[in-house]
Structures are given as structure tokens and as C-alpha cells.
Design a protein around this motif. Structure first.
Motif, PDB file in Angstrom:
ATOM      1  N   LEU A 137      -5.436   1.879  -6.315  1.00  7.80           N
ATOM      2  CA  LEU A 137      -6.257   0.724  -6.708  1.00  7.80           C
ATOM      3  C   LEU A 137      -7.069   0.217  -5.513  1.00  7.80           C
ATOM      4  N   SER A 138      -6.418   0.170  -4.356  1.00  4.04           N
ATOM      5  CA  SER A 138      -7.127  -0.283  -3.150  1.00  4.04           C
ATOM      6  C   SER A 138      -8.241   0.696  -2.794  1.00  4.04           C
ATOM      7  N   ALA A 139      -7.938   1.995  -2.939  1.00  6.54           N
ATOM      8  CA  ALA A 139      -8.909   3.023  -2.546  1.00  6.54           C
ATOM      9  C   ALA A 139     -10.168   2.974  -3.398  1.00  6.54           C
ATOM     10  N   ASN A 150      -0.721   1.172  -6.187  1.00  4.22           N
ATOM     11  CA  ASN A 150      -1.433   0.133  -5.422  1.00  4.22           C
ATOM     12  C   ASN A 150      -2.405   0.750  -4.430  1.00  4.22           C
ATOM     13  N   GLY A 151      -1.974   1.852  -3.804  1.00  2.79           N
ATOM     14  CA  GLY A 151      -2.834   2.538  -2.843  1.00  2.79           C
ATOM     15  C   GLY A 151      -4.103   3.044  -3.512  1.00  2.79           C
ATOM     16  N   ASP A 207       0.818  -1.219   0.000  1.00  3.99           N
ATOM     17  CA  ASP A 207       0.000   0.000   0.000  1.00  3.99           C
ATOM     18  C   ASP A 207       0.851   1.267   0.000  1.00  3.99           C
ATOM     19  N   ALA A 213      -8.400  -3.581  -5.237  1.00  5.77           N
ATOM     20  CA  ALA A 213      -7.206  -4.077  -4.535  1.00  5.77           C
ATOM     21  C   ALA A 213      -6.678  -5.365  -5.162  1.00  5.77           C
ATOM     22  N   ASP A 214      -7.566  -6.126  -5.811  1.00  7.33           N
ATOM     23  CA  ASP A 214      -7.105  -7.377  -6.433  1.00  7.33           C
ATOM     24  C   ASP A 214      -6.101  -7.129  -7.554  1.00  7.33           C
ATOM     25  N   GLY A 266     -11.406   0.265  -4.710  1.00  7.76           N
ATOM     26  CA  GLY A 266     -12.001  -1.073  -4.644  1.00  7.76           C
ATOM     27  C   GLY A 266     -11.421  -2.070  -5.626  1.00  7.76           C
ATOM     28  N   ALA A 274      -3.854  -4.794  -7.462  1.00  5.84           N
ATOM     29  CA  ALA A 274      -2.583  -4.306  -6.899  1.00  5.84           C
ATOM     30  C   ALA A 274      -1.545  -5.420  -6.942  1.00  5.84           C
ATOM     31  N   GLN A 275      -0.326  -5.075  -7.292  1.00  2.42           N
ATOM     32  CA  GLN A 275       0.748  -6.075  -7.357  1.00  2.42           C
ATOM     33  C   GLN A 275       2.113  -5.390  -7.274  1.00  2.42           C
TER      34      GLN A 275
END
Lengths: 424, 318
Positions: B164-166, B161-162, B156, B170-171, B168, B173-174
Motif C-alpha cells: 500500500l505504501s509502495a 502495508n508495504g 512496513d 500509505a494512508d 502511494g 495501511a493499518q
């Protein structure tokens, strides 16, 4: 008129001669030190120079800095090939020391070591690792413990441990409970460039002892030797016990990312890397050494080499191409003295000189010194191996951790051995 | 008496006619024209010789020697070149360099050119926007690399990635710099971001040079903005885009800094370009001869790309 001209010429000649003599006399007192070091390392050198000049006002030390990116040996070689004639050079690679000695640049200081009694300040193991082909060319002045594992004591307390595990089996057994306690990766393995090799190198030391590390560094034994294979097998056990994230995460992680994941994000637990984490933890993370974070001794394998340590060290080497060997020797002597050693310790570094006042160290630095003093030391392989082999060795290990299986042990070692056969 | 002066012009008159400050009519030049030209060119020739020709000759010379560290050099003839073409690592870097160069050029020029065309509809209102994009061209590649390391960081802590997580995702993120393909794509995106300012500037200048009457005529004939862009602005701004393609190709071929900072050639040499290989061999392994041979191969590559373009520009100048 004519005699006036003659006397003017004679006076000018005498004046020039005197000027020349005084310039020569001044040059004879100059000591030139060639280094690539910057930042806190350079600051220590500057402070040592100031202290030395205060004690020896007749000498003046000039530090010539080579600017370099990546492996600083390139810049040092270029400077020396370009005609620099320093009295002293800093170094951190035994392989480079040999290269300099082979090129006839270094001066054997064995007689000076004896006459100035440097054995009183440096234990035998430091002299051993400073020796190349039977000769000693300088002194180590800073070292970093590389067999230590950084961790947060509170993480271990979460799984019911009050102290760092002492055996390798116990250490591996912490991974599962740590994951269950919510940590994503027990070990933050930084495999982007080189730091993944740290674990392997201490396992090599624990498996085969200092002799194995020395012999492998000099390629007196092959990389396919069963002892090396056993070290790689122990390395594979880490991954078998689910130490780490997936290979993509490891390949994307440099040591600073790994440190952030442990101390800032609190998602990982263990990191094996040099003492520079201590400075980072204090200045960047604002953590208290010994309380908020600590340094554990690499767990024991029980094969008789559990007190031996891998270290990195910076040394100052004397050259035979400089103009002031006496001044150079005096400077080396000062660096090992209590004054010099305390300057190093106050700057947050650890020194091999036993003249140091150990109370200056913080608890973590003091622990690292204690661990190192328990047994023999050897340089990290990255510093021991020839430059052309280092890359291939690290790359082979990098690919091994992508597939850390028994079947991949022999091909990995054969690949390094093939590179070694070309490198020596 | 004829009104026309049939006398031959005095020396220097031709130069005076062209507007250059030649000697006044009737006065002899104190130095022949060719000697003056040579004298004026001498500083440039000297500088060019010292900073370009001499290093190239020296690199060529070194490429025929085996030089390992501070050891004694050994003449090996064409061995370094033969070794290079049987070295799978070097051949891999050639392939990576090709993908990287083509990728960066396509991405940077397409984005730069498209933005230039869009900005042309409202040049004044978009000037700050253009300035901001062009500013990326002024940022050194090393700094660009450090900026994008922060974006591509694993976990994160990485901006991408942060984000992408924010939102929704998060899958998705890599560890972007940890996979061979994703690291190369990340490298291309970073280099293209750093390079996009130049195509934008050159294409915009080309679009601005299109005569207004052509656009007005098209407008009067009822052409829609998209049609005007496609049928008039794109073909007429092609010269600027062509120069942008050429310059981006050249700079991407020589890429080193951005690779050094962002991926260090990894993972497992997946993003190692010829420029990085050359550096690694010469400066970290100190195989100066081998590194010099790689440099000469890269130089030939650059010449192969640049010669047709330079020839075409020169022809156009005639």
C-alpha cells in the motif's frame, strides 16, 4: 528323558528369573523426566543428562517429551492422567506445582534440601518461591529476568542520555524527546496475547512489594485493593505520557513484532519482555550484547521495592510416583552443582545456582543476574494465577489499554476480581 | 423342448450376473451373503467405532462432569450446557463462528467457482494456473496462518502495508489484526485463500462434465461467451458447487488452527470461534467438562449442516 525335561524347565525358569532380576535392577537405575520443553531448553536438559550420566554411570536418565501447543500444562496433565509415572517433571507455573501437589503427585524434598546442602547454591528467595504449602518439591534451575527493559543505547544518546533512566518519572520524560527524534512509538507494546501485562506486573511489584504479588497470586487480597488500583494508575501513566502506538497497533503486536520494530525497523525504543530477546538479538539480529543493545533495570518508583524483580523460572520437581527417588535427588543435586550450573550458563541461560562461573555470561545476561540478586523475586502473575483466571486478567488489561483512564481503573479491577472469585 | 430355460437360477447366479466373483453356478456358497458382507465390514466398523464413535461417547460422558485440572471430577448433569448458553463469551463465539463460516464459504466458493468457469474456456492452457490455486488446499491451515501473518503484519514489515505504501496508498495501511472487524475479515480472507482450491476443483470437474454438444449448439446459435457461461455453464455446474459449499461450510465450522495461529482469538476475543473456545477451555484452562459440552454443541451444529446434504446425496444415489 523325564529328568532331562525337568532340568530344561528348571534352567529356563532360572534363566527367566535372572533376566527378570537384571531387568528390574536396570529399571531401578532408570530416572524418567517428563517435560514439554523443546529447542534450546531441551538441549540444556540433554546436556545436563549427558553430564550427569558421565558423573553417575550407574544411572540412566530417560526424557519423555510431551508435545503440546500453547499452554503446555494441558499436555503434561494428559500425560500424567494417562498413566505416566516420571521421577521428575519440569514446570514453570507455581499454580501448576500446587495442582500437582494437591493431586498427590509430588514428593516433598525438604529433607533432601537440608541433607544435600542446597542452601549453599540457592539463596533464600529462591527457596521461598519454590515453596508450596510449606513444602519444597524441587529446584529452580533456569530463570529469566522479567523486570528488564530492552533498548538500544544509541537511541538514548540521540536525546542526550548516556545511561538508562533510573526513576519512573525520568523514564516517562524520555517519550516526548524520543518522538521528536523521529521514533514513532517509544514503547513497542505487544498486546496481542500477554506481553502487555509485563509492565503492569513490575509496577505492581514496585508499588506494593513482593508481599502484594504473593497475596494477589493466592487471592488473599482482592484485585480491587487500593494498592492494585495504584499499580494500574501507574500503568495508565505510561499511556498518558504517549508511550505507545494506538490500541489497534498494540493489539496487532506480538513480542516478536515489537522486537523487530526496535532492533530492525528502528521505529520504537523500549520493550519489556523475558530474556529470550537476548538469544534473538544475538542469533537473528546479529547484534552485540551490551553495545548494540542493552537491558535496563525497571525504573524506580521510590516506594521501597525498587530492587525486587519479577522473574520466570523453570524448575525440576520430584514426584512420589516414580520408581527411582534416589536417582531423582542425585540429578537435582547435579543440576545445582558447578558442573550443572556452568552447562546452563554456557547454553546462554541464567541460573539461580550460585555455583555458576559468572564469567561465562555475556554482559546483558550478567546484568540481569546482578539485578535479580539485588532483591526479592516473584514469579510473573501469569504463572502464579490459576489457568482460568490468567486469560481473563490479560484480557481485562488488554481492554484497559484501549481506554487507560482513571474512570476505567475500578471497572477493570472489578472484572478481574469477579473472575478470581470463580477461579479459586 | 423349449428354447427357454425355465429352471430356477442356482445360488450365487445373481451375484455372478452382476459381475461379482460369486460361486460358480451349481456350487453352494460356503457363507451366506449377509455374513460375508458383515465380515468384510467388520474392520471398517471396528476402526470407525474406535476412532469416531468411542471418542464421541467419551466426550458426551465428560460433558456431564466438572473436571478442573488434576482435581477430582464431579458429576454436574446438564450444568455445563446450561452454563454455556448463559456464557456471553460462548454466545459471542457462536456468532463469530457463523460470520466466519458464511464469510469463508461465500468468498471461497464464489472465487473457486468463477475461476473454474473461466478456466473451462481454455482448460489446457490454464492447467498450471489451476494446479497452483489448488496447491493452497494442500497447505495446512497452520502454515497458511503463518504465511498471512507476514502479509498482515503491522508497519512496513507487513507485505500488505508495504505494498500500500509502495503504490502511494500509505494512508490505508493499518494494523490489520489489531481491530475487531479488520481481524475477522483478515481471518476470513486467509481461510478462504486456504480453502479456494476445493471449490475450484469440484466446480471445474462439473463444468468439464457438461456435454460438448450443448455448448457447441449454443455457439452455433450465436451465444456470446458470457451468455454461455451464465445460462449454460453456471446451472449445469451447480452440483459440483453445491458439494463445494457443503464441504467448505463443514470445514469452516470446525475452524481452529488458522484462528490459533493468525489471531489467537483476539483482539479481545473478537475472532474466537467455537473450535478455539473449545480448545481454550479444554487445553489451556483444563475445564474438560465445559470444553466437552462446547464440543458436543459444535458436533450438533455440524450434524445440522451435514444431515440434509447427506440425505439429499443419498436420495440422489437411489
Amino acid at each position: 528323558m523325564r529328568s532331562y525335561r525337568t532340568s530344561t524347565v528348571v534352567a529356563l525358569g532360572l534363566g527367566l528369573a535372572l533376566l527378570g532380576t537384571s531387568a528390574f535392577a536396570e529399571a531401578a537405575k532408570d530416572i524418567t523426566l517428563l517435560t514439554w520443553l523443546g529447542g534450546p531448553d531441551r538441549k540444556v536438559l540433554d546436556t545436563l543428562v549427558t553430564g550427569f550420566q558421565a558423573k553417575h554411570p550407574d544411572y540412566k536418565v530417560k526424557i519423555n517429551v510431551v508435545t503440546s501447543q500453547g499452554d503446555a500444562r494441558g499436555g503434561m496433565r494428559t500425560a500424567l492422567m494417562g498413566g505416566e509415572k516420571p521421577d521428575l517433571v519440569t514446570n514453570t507455573w507455581p499454580a501448576f506445582r500446587k495442582e500437582l501437589a494437591d493431586a498427590g503427585i509430588l514428593r516433598d524434598v525438604t529433607p533432601v534440601w537440608t541433607s544435600k546442602g542446597w542452601d549453599k547454591s540457592l539463596a533464600k528467595t529462591w527457596r521461598d518461591i519454590s515453596t508450596t504449602g510449606g513444602s519444597v518439591y524441587g529446584i529452580p534451575y533456569i530463570f529469566g529476568y522479567r523486570s528488564g527493559i530492552w533498548y538500544v543505547p544509541a537511541d538514548l544518546q540521540k536525546i542526550g542520555l548516556q545511561a538508562f533512566p533510573t526513576s519512573y518519572d525520568d523514564f516517562l520524560a524520555t517519550f516526548d524527546p524520543l518522538r521528536k527524534a523521529g521514533f514513532a512509538e517509544p514503547i513497542a507494546m505487544p498486546a496481542k496475547v500477554y506481553a502487555h501485562s509485563e509492565w503492569f506486573e513490575t509496577l505492581l511489584m514496585r508499588t506494593g512489594g513482593p508481599g502484594l504479588v504473593t497475596d494477589l497470586g493466592a487471592h488473599k487480597i482482592a484485585w480491587t485493593d487500593p494498592k492494585v488500583a495504584e499499580a494500574l494508575r501507574q500503568y495508565a501513566r505510561l499511556f498518558g505520557a504517549k508511550c505507545c502506538g494506538d490500541s489497534k497497533l498494540m493489539y496487532a503486536t506480538h513480542w516478536d513484532d515489537a522486537a523487530d520494530r526496535i532492533f530492525v525497523e528502528r521505529k520504537a525504543n523500549f520493550l519489556q519482555i523475558g530474556m529470550w530477546i537476548n538469544a534473538r538479538a544475538i542469533s537473528q539480529y546479529h547484534l552485540k550484547p551490551g553495545t548494540d543493545y542493552s537491558l535496563g533495570k525497571f525504573p524506580a518508583l521510590g516506594r521501597g521495592f525498587d530492587n525486587a524483580s519479577i522473574i520466570d523460572a523453570k524448575e525440576i520437581l520430584a514426584t512420589g510416583i516414580g520408581s527411582n527417588p534416589d536417582g531423582a535427588d542425585a540429578f537435582l543435586d547435579y543440576v545445582l552443582s558447578a558442573d550443572g550450573a556452568n552447562i546452563i550458563a554456557k547454553a546462554g541461560f541464567t541460573t539461580p545456582s550460585s555455583s555458576v562461573d559468572a564469567s561465562i555470561y555475556d554482559p546483558v545476561a550478567a546484568a540481569s543476574v546482578r539485578f535479580v540478586n539485588e532483591g526479592d523475586v516473584r514469579f510473573v502473575l501469569g504463572d502464579l494465577l490459576p489457568g482460568s483466571l490468567v486469560d481473563e486478567y490479560r484480557l481485562a488489561l488488554q481492554q484497559f489499554i484501549g481506554n487507560p483512564t482513571e474512570a476505567n481503573i475500578a471497572p477493570t479491577l472489578e472484572r478481574i476480581e469477579a473472575a478470581a472469585a470463580r477461579a479459586y | 423342448m423349449s428354447a427357454v430355460d425355465t429352471r430356477l437360477p442356482p445360488p450365487g447366479a445373481r451375484a455372478a450376473h452382476r459381475g461379482s466373483p460369486g460361486p460358480a453356478p451349481g456350487r453352494r456358497a460356503w457363507m451366506p451373503e449377509s455374513a460375508t458382507a458383515l465380515l468384510l465390514l467388520t474392520p471398517v466398523i471396528l476402526l470407525f467405532g474406535l476412532s469416531v464413535i468411542y471418542p464421541v461417547i467419551e466426550t458426551l460422558r465428560i460433558s456431564f462432569w466438572e473436571i478442573r485440572g488434576l482435581g477430582r471430577p464431579r458429576f454436574v448433569g446438564f450444568d455445563n450446557y446450561l452454563r454455556l448458553f448463559s456464557d456471553p463469551v460462548f454466545l459471542g463465539t457462536l456468532w463469530t463462528t457463523l460470520i466466519f463460516t458464511v464469510g469463508v464459504t461465500i468468498v471461497a466458493v464464489t472465487i473457486g467457482w468463477t475461476i473454474a468457469l473461466l478456466c473451462a474456456f481454455a482448460p489446457r492452457q490454464t492447467s498450471i494456473f489451476r494446479l497452483m490455486i489448488f496447491a493452497t488446499f494442500g497447505i495446512s491451515e497452520a502454515v497458511a496462518g503463518y504465511i498471512w501473518i507476514g502479509i498482515f503484519r503491522p508497519g512496513d514489515a507487513g507485505l500488505l502495508n508495504g505494498m500500500l505504501s509502495a503504490i502511494g496508498l500509505a494512508d490505508l495501511a493499518q494494523p490489520w489484526l489489531g481491530g475487531a472487524n479488520s481481524a475477522l475479515i483478515a481471518l476470513i480472507i486467509t481461510a478462504a485463500w486456504s480453502a479456494v482450491g476445493l471449490p475450484l476443483l469440484l466446480s471445474f470437474a462439473s463444468v468439464q462434465a457438461i456435454p460438448r454438444s450443448i455448448l457447441e449448439a449454443a455457439y452455433m446459435d450465436g451465444a456470446k461467451p458470457l451468455a454461455m457461461m451464465w445460462h449454460i455453464m453456471v446451472p449445469l455446474s451447480l452440483p459440483g458447487a453445491r458439494v463445494a459449499i457443503f464441504l467448505t461450510l463443514l470445514s469452516s465450522l470446525r475452524a481452529f488452527d488458522i484462528v490459533f495461529v493468525l489471531t489467537a482469538g483476539g483482539p479481545a476475543r473478537a475472532t474466537e470461534t467455537v473450535g478455539f473456545f473449545m480448545y481454550r477451555e479444554s487445553m489451556t484452562q483444563f475445564n474438560l467438562g465445559y470444553g466437552a459440552a462446547a464440543t458436543i454443541i459444535l458436533l450438533i451444529g455440524v450434524l445440522l449442516v451435514s444431515t440434509p446434504a447427506i440425505a439429499q446425496r443419498t436420495k440422489g444415489a437411489k
